[in-house]
Design a protein around this motif. Structure first.
Motif, PDB file in Angstrom:
ATOM      1  N   ILE A 199      -8.361  27.010   0.067  1.00 13.65           N
ATOM      2  CA  ILE A 199      -7.139  27.039   0.879  1.00 13.65           C
ATOM      3  C   ILE A 199      -5.902  27.346   0.023  1.00 13.65           C
ATOM      4  CG2 ILE A 199      -5.597  25.601   2.271  1.00 13.65           C
ATOM      5  CD1 ILE A 199      -8.037  24.398   3.573  1.00 13.65           C
ATOM      6  N   PRO A 200      -5.638  26.635  -1.079  1.00 11.13           N
ATOM      7  CA  PRO A 200      -4.489  27.040  -1.900  1.00 11.13           C
ATOM      8  C   PRO A 200      -4.691  28.389  -2.576  1.00 11.13           C
ATOM      9  CG  PRO A 200      -5.705  25.263  -2.957  1.00 11.13           C
ATOM     10  CD  PRO A 200      -6.256  25.394  -1.585  1.00 11.13           C
ATOM     11  N   TYR A 208       2.166  33.480  -4.126  1.00 12.45           N
ATOM     12  CA  TYR A 208       1.977  32.090  -4.526  1.00 12.45           C
ATOM     13  C   TYR A 208       2.798  31.116  -3.677  1.00 12.45           C
ATOM     14  CZ  TYR A 208      -0.168  28.842  -7.749  1.00 12.45           C
ATOM     15  OH  TYR A 208      -0.956  27.872  -8.297  1.00 12.45           O
ATOM     16  N   ILE A 209       3.521  31.623  -2.671  1.00 13.56           N
ATOM     17  CA  ILE A 209       4.317  30.725  -1.827  1.00 13.56           C
ATOM     18  C   ILE A 209       3.400  29.824  -1.006  1.00 13.56           C
ATOM     19  CG2 ILE A 209       5.983  30.633   0.063  1.00 13.56           C
ATOM     20  CD1 ILE A 209       7.162  33.219  -0.960  1.00 13.56           C
ATOM     21  N   VAL A 214       0.923  24.406   0.154  1.00 14.43           N
ATOM     22  CA  VAL A 214      -0.267  23.556   0.246  1.00 14.43           C
ATOM     23  C   VAL A 214      -0.149  22.366  -0.683  1.00 14.43           C
ATOM     24  CG1 VAL A 214      -2.755  23.450  -0.184  1.00 14.43           C
ATOM     25  CG2 VAL A 214      -1.784  25.408   1.001  1.00 14.43           C
ATOM     26  N   PHE A 215       0.312  22.604  -1.914  1.00 18.00           N
ATOM     27  CA  PHE A 215       0.423  21.510  -2.875  1.00 18.00           C
ATOM     28  C   PHE A 215       1.549  20.529  -2.500  1.00 18.00           C
ATOM     29  CE2 PHE A 215      -1.417  24.696  -6.053  1.00 18.00           C
ATOM     30  CZ  PHE A 215      -2.695  24.228  -5.851  1.00 18.00           C
ATOM     31  N   LEU A 216       2.541  21.012  -1.748  1.00 23.40           N
ATOM     32  CA  LEU A 216       3.621  20.134  -1.297  1.00 23.40           C
ATOM     33  C   LEU A 216       3.326  19.486   0.046  1.00 23.40           C
ATOM     34  CD1 LEU A 216       6.808  22.198  -2.232  1.00 23.40           C
ATOM     35  CD2 LEU A 216       5.820  20.273  -3.469  1.00 23.40           C
ATOM     36  N   SER A 217       2.268  19.926   0.712  1.00 23.74           N
ATOM     37  CA  SER A 217       1.970  19.434   2.055  1.00 23.74           C
ATOM     38  C   SER A 217       1.698  17.930   2.126  1.00 23.74           C
ATOM     39  CB  SER A 217       0.789  20.204   2.656  1.00 23.74           C
ATOM     40  OG  SER A 217      -0.381  20.048   1.871  1.00 23.74           O
ATOM     41  N   TRP A 229      -2.910  19.705   3.232  1.00 22.57           N
ATOM     42  CA  TRP A 229      -3.653  20.493   4.214  1.00 22.57           C
ATOM     43  C   TRP A 229      -5.071  20.749   3.732  1.00 22.57           C
ATOM     44  CZ3 TRP A 229       1.034  24.295   4.416  1.00 22.57           C
ATOM     45  CH2 TRP A 229       2.082  23.678   5.123  1.00 22.57           C
ATOM     46  N   HIS A 230      -5.232  20.988   2.430  1.00 25.36           N
ATOM     47  CA  HIS A 230      -6.571  21.222   1.896  1.00 25.36           C
ATOM     48  C   HIS A 230      -7.403  19.937   1.928  1.00 25.36           C
ATOM     49  CE1 HIS A 230      -3.996  19.694  -1.161  1.00 25.36           C
ATOM     50  NE2 HIS A 230      -4.795  19.887  -2.185  1.00 25.36           N
TER      51      HIS A 230
END
Length: 241
Positions: A199-200, A208-209, A214-217, A229-230
């Motif tokens: 997913i990321p 890379y946005i 995803v990492f901030l989700s 999200w992942h």
């Protein structure tokens, strides 16, 4: 003389048990189908029992009940960010090593190309030289593609297989974190690890946005589980050991 009960010819009154005490003989049983009465007060829990079912947050205090693990602490975003930085440094070192090997091969191939200057453009030697240069450029391009593929493969195997079989990358192990399945408390396995990685990775294709989102989700997770999200797609949690 009383002509009452024939079994009691002396007319004595049967003794009653004192009030509040059980009668004589065998203990009385409750009628069938009627549940026994409970005492007053709240029901007492067994020692070590958790007040909430697995998978529920305890008053949003950063702890969660996970099946097979009991009460565990959810990893904070600060620790997750630190683990991501350590993983980034580890992957960057691998990138530098593979890139240096690839560039050395490209430089070596470029030095082996013959210089066509000074040859008669109409001669067969000139055409042969041009063909050799084209093959060399194609070889250098293939070498660069191979380097990028190896970098991608190294990243995939690192993120995917480490989480799948170990439950943590080097960064997570350094900071005492691990990834577990939310419903079992075990390691994510191949399927969960792949979903959590892909997913990321797909999000990174959009400059890379998408990967950053995803990492901030986990910041957007209102359940208190700090799931990205992942994590939700893979059914995983990041917890502190």
């Amino acid at each position: 003389m009383s002509f009452g009960d024939p079994n009691n010819p002396y007319g004595q009154q049967p003794q009653q048990p004192p009030q509040g005490q059980p009668g004589y003989g065998y203990p009385q049983q409750a009628p069938q189908g009627v549940p026994p009465q409970q005492g007053y007060g709240y029901p007492q829990q067994q020692p070590g029992a958790y007040p909430q079912a697995p998978g529920t947050i305890q008053a949003n205090n950063g702890y969660i009940n996970v099946h097979g693990l009991g009460t565990v602490q959810v990893a904070s975003m600060g620790l997750r960010f630190g683990a991501r930085l350590i993983d980034g440094v580890a992957i960057a070192i691998v990138y530098w090593i593979l890139s240096a090997i690839g560039l050395a091969g490209v430089v070596g191939a470029s030095k082996s190309v013959d210089d066509c200057t000074g040859l008669d453009p109409m001669s067969s030697a000139y055409q042969t030289c041009l063909n050799d240069q084209a093959e060399a450029v194609g070889g250098m391009f293939a070498a660069l593609i191979g380097v990028f593929f190896l970098l991608f493969l190294a990243t995939m195997l690192y993120e995917w297989l480490m989480v799948a079989f170990v439950g943590a990358t080097l960064g997570k192990m350094a900071l005492g974190l691990r990834v577990v399945k939310e419903n079992t408390g075990g390691k994510p396995g191949l399927g969960g690890g792949f979903i959590r990685w892909i997913i990321p990775t797909v999000g990174a294709l959009l400059c890379y946005i998408g990967a950053i989102l995803v990492f901030l989700s986990p910041f957007f997770d209102s359940t208190g589980k700090t799931q990205g999200w992942h994590d939700r797609a893979a059914g995983t949690l990041v917890i502190k050991k």
